[in-house]
Design an enzyme around this catalytic site. Structure first.
Site, mmCIF file in Angstrom:
data_model
loop_
_atom_site.group_PDB
_atom_site.id
_atom_site.type_symbol
_atom_site.label_atom_id
_atom_site.label_comp_id
_atom_site.label_asym_id
_atom_site.label_seq_id
_atom_site.Cartn_x
_atom_site.Cartn_y
_atom_site.Cartn_z
ATOM 1 N N TRP A 1 51.163 43.534 36.444
ATOM 2 C CA TRP A 1 49.799 43.237 35.990
ATOM 3 C C TRP A 1 49.456 44.223 34.888
ATOM 4 O O TRP A 1 49.694 45.429 35.025
ATOM 5 C CB TRP A 1 48.759 43.382 37.117
ATOM 6 N N GLU B 1 50.932 38.701 37.685
ATOM 7 C CA GLU B 1 49.568 38.478 38.193
ATOM 8 C C GLU B 1 48.638 38.153 37.029
ATOM 9 O O GLU B 1 48.604 38.867 36.029
ATOM 10 C CB GLU B 1 49.088 39.764 38.897
ATOM 11 N N LYS C 1 44.729 37.252 35.331
ATOM 12 C CA LYS C 1 43.334 37.686 35.471
ATOM 13 C C LYS C 1 42.476 36.968 34.443
ATOM 14 O O LYS C 1 42.962 36.603 33.364
ATOM 15 C CB LYS C 1 43.232 39.202 35.293
ATOM 16 N N ASP D 1 45.600 36.768 42.588
ATOM 17 C CA ASP D 1 44.632 37.698 43.178
ATOM 18 C C ASP D 1 43.332 36.911 43.266
ATOM 19 O O ASP D 1 42.841 36.394 42.254
ATOM 20 C CB ASP D 1 44.504 38.923 42.262
ATOM 21 N N HIS E 1 40.422 37.063 40.712
ATOM 22 C CA HIS E 1 40.730 36.916 39.291
ATOM 23 C C HIS E 1 40.482 35.536 38.719
ATOM 24 O O HIS E 1 41.143 35.120 37.766
ATOM 25 C CB HIS E 1 42.190 37.302 39.035
ATOM 26 N N HIS F 1 47.404 38.704 46.090
ATOM 27 C CA HIS F 1 46.600 39.906 46.275
ATOM 28 C C HIS F 1 45.341 39.445 46.986
ATOM 29 O O HIS F 1 44.582 38.622 46.433
ATOM 30 C CB HIS F 1 46.232 40.550 44.939
ATOM 31 N N ASP G 1 33.034 42.413 39.904
ATOM 32 C CA ASP G 1 34.080 43.200 40.550
ATOM 33 C C ASP G 1 35.018 42.316 41.338
ATOM 34 O O ASP G 1 34.589 41.430 42.069
ATOM 35 C CB ASP G 1 33.474 44.233 41.499
ATOM 36 N N ASP H 1 37.341 43.630 43.445
ATOM 37 C CA ASP H 1 38.074 44.522 44.349
ATOM 38 C C ASP H 1 37.269 45.127 45.492
ATOM 39 O O ASP H 1 37.483 46.284 45.848
ATOM 40 C CB ASP H 1 38.711 45.648 43.525
ATOM 41 N N ASP I 1 44.526 44.190 48.050
ATOM 42 C CA ASP I 1 44.216 44.865 46.785
ATOM 43 C C ASP I 1 42.707 45.034 46.650
ATOM 44 O O ASP I 1 42.007 44.108 46.258
ATOM 45 C CB ASP I 1 44.765 44.061 45.597
HETATM 46 C C1 RNT Z 1 43.558 44.492 38.744
HETATM 47 C C2 RNT Z 1 44.664 43.848 39.510
HETATM 48 C C3 RNT Z 1 45.764 44.767 39.940
HETATM 49 C C4 RNT Z 1 45.287 46.139 40.363
HETATM 50 C C5 RNT Z 1 46.364 47.026 40.939
HETATM 51 C C6 RNT Z 1 45.878 48.423 41.127
HETATM 52 O O1 RNT Z 1 42.525 43.649 38.479
HETATM 53 O O2 RNT Z 1 44.120 43.195 40.630
HETATM 54 O O3 RNT Z 1 46.507 44.150 40.932
HETATM 55 O O4 RNT Z 1 44.246 46.016 41.284
HETATM 56 O O5 RNT Z 1 47.468 46.960 40.155
HETATM 57 ZN ZN ZN Z 2 45.429 42.460 42.079
#
Ligand code: RNT
Ligand code: ZN
Length: 414
Positions: A180, A221, A223, A255, A258, A282, A290, A292, A322
């Site tokens: 990523w 990955e 985003k 993820d 994303h 993820h 956000d 995360d 994650d």
């Molecule tokens: C960031 C991605 C990625 C990170 C990690 C720390 O938006 O989700 O996976 O969170 O690499």
């Molecule tokens: Zn991620």
């Protein structure tokens, strides 16, 4: 209700609770090391960059490998289920003043992670770190127009393939290696195609490093945007899916933080499983900008777990957590997030899925709705309690007493 009467309640719906518990114990879930220190790592003192950010200043974060290992051990002791550890390249551990830049990292810089994994008899996953480093130019790494910059990061990716293979050989467990980058543009690009063509070429160069695909599973990955890269990201959804489709030594990673807000990864899982032998996830919780927040036992988390289980794909989906929250006790964050995903998996394994499929295929949509609603009220908490009992952890929130004690005795002294 006791386990026995709960088991009978499920049995009336044709659900075998013992089998669900036994199955869950075999499913590895990867615990990310980076919740422990706000994604800082051990190879830099410049702070977190690259389109991601932690907020909050809860005291007691891990400042070195020993503290991070101790904190992870504390968290893992409070979670049921089979674990892996997810390591980022910025968590290299250098001995005696030695230092290697990201393009020069070697397996030896991660030996302590291997020792930690062996101590707990678990596998390791790995991530090249394309952020928090001075050699990021104009926010770009693998898609940079500057050849020196781009080559540096390609070499980093290749080094990480070698380290991933070392992890797999040492632990005997396949290592998922996730690519990523935060590459993107704050405002409208003048050349999207060039950025993506360079990104494609860089990833293909990384994948040209020799490795055994049974041991290392490189992922890409995607985003949709990041902080400071609001207008464009090189690794968009279409880009990441296509590069995984076009290269048989690469798999897609989704993820669930994303995507655009009304898109759900639960719906994307069965779509990708039609085409890819394996996919990676993820698991996180997005809130507004956000991506995360700590994973909870919420609707979409349950829905994702259901789709994996219903597709009978627990062994085709690499599952990793994650999230990174710096505003609450970090060990509790790990524990809540991991336990939430365990709950979601158990909940999914306890659905009357066969009957629901039958009703859907027969066009009996009224009864399908009625059954889905009834299934929500089955005595899930008692099955969870039995699973936790068998795994030697608390089913209720008494695990939090351990956190408070650890905070008083260890974290508050940092
Ligand atoms: C960031 C991605 C990625 C990170 C990690 C720390 O938006 O989700 O996976 O969170 O690499
Ligand atoms: Zn991620």
């Amino acid at each position: 209700m006791s386990y026995e009467s709960a088991k009978a309640a499920y049995s009336a719906f044709g659900i075998d609770t013992d089998a669900a518990i036994a199955k869950l114990k075999t499913v590895p879930v990867s615990l990310h090391c980076w919740q422990g220190d706000d994604v800082i790592g051990f190879d830099n003192d410049g702070g977190l960059t690259g389109g991601i950010q932690t907020t909050g200043d809860y005291p007691g974060k891990a400042r070195n490998p020993e503290e991070l290992f101790a904190d992870m051990e504390k968290a893992m002791s409070l979670m049921p289920g089979k674990k892996k550890i997810n390591v980022h390249a910025n968590y290299a551990i250098f001995e005696d003043g030695e230092f290697a830049d990201r393009d020069k990292l070697e397996p030896k810089h991660f030996k302590k992670w291997v020792d930690f994994a062996k101590k707990h008899n678990i596998g390791l996953d790995f991530n090249p770190t394309f952020f928090s480093h001075p050699n990021i130019k104009n926010g770009l790494t693998l898609s940079s127009p500057d050849d020196d910059v781009r080559n540096f990061w390609i070499e980093h990716g290749k080094a990480c393939i070698r380290i991933s293979e070392y992890f797999a050989r040492e632990t005997g467990v396949t290592c998922v290696m996730n690519i990523w980058t935060g590459d993107g543009m704050k405002d409208i690009p003048g050349d999207r195609y060039g950025l993506r063509m360079r990104y494609k070429d860089s990833i293909e160069q990384i994948l040209s490093e020799p490795f055994d695909f049974n041991l290392v599973k490189p992922c890409v990955e995607s985003k949709v945007f990041g902080i400071g890269v609001e207008a464009f990201t090189s690794g968009s959804n279409e880009f990441a899916l296509s590069i995984a489709a076009a290269n048989d030594n690469c798999i897609p990673l989704m993820d669930n933080g994303h995507y655009h807000p009304t898109e759900v990864v639960s719906d994307k899982i069965p779509a990708l499983l039609c085409f890819f032998p394996e996919i990676a996830l993820h698991i996180t919780r997005p809130i507004r900008w956000d991506s995360d927040h700590v994973v909870l036992f919420d609707d979409e988390t349950r829905e994702m777990a259901k789709e994996i289980v219903r597709a009978d794909a627990l062994d085709r989906v690499y599952q990793a957590l994650d999230f990174f929250d710096a505003s609450i006790n970090r060990i509790s964050a790990w524990t809540v997030g991991f336990r939430s995903w365990q709950k979601a998996l158990l909940f999914a394994l306890l659905q009357p899925s066969a009957r629901m499929k039958e009703l859907q295929d027969n066009g009996e949509f009224t009864e399908l709705m009625v059954l889905q609603e009834q299934a929500k009220l089955l005595p899930f908490g008692d099955i969870w309690a039995e699973y936790c009992r068998q795994e030697g952890v608390a089913a209720d929130m008494s695990w939090f007493d351990e956190i408070k004690k650890y905070e008083a005795e260890v974290l508050s002294k940092r």
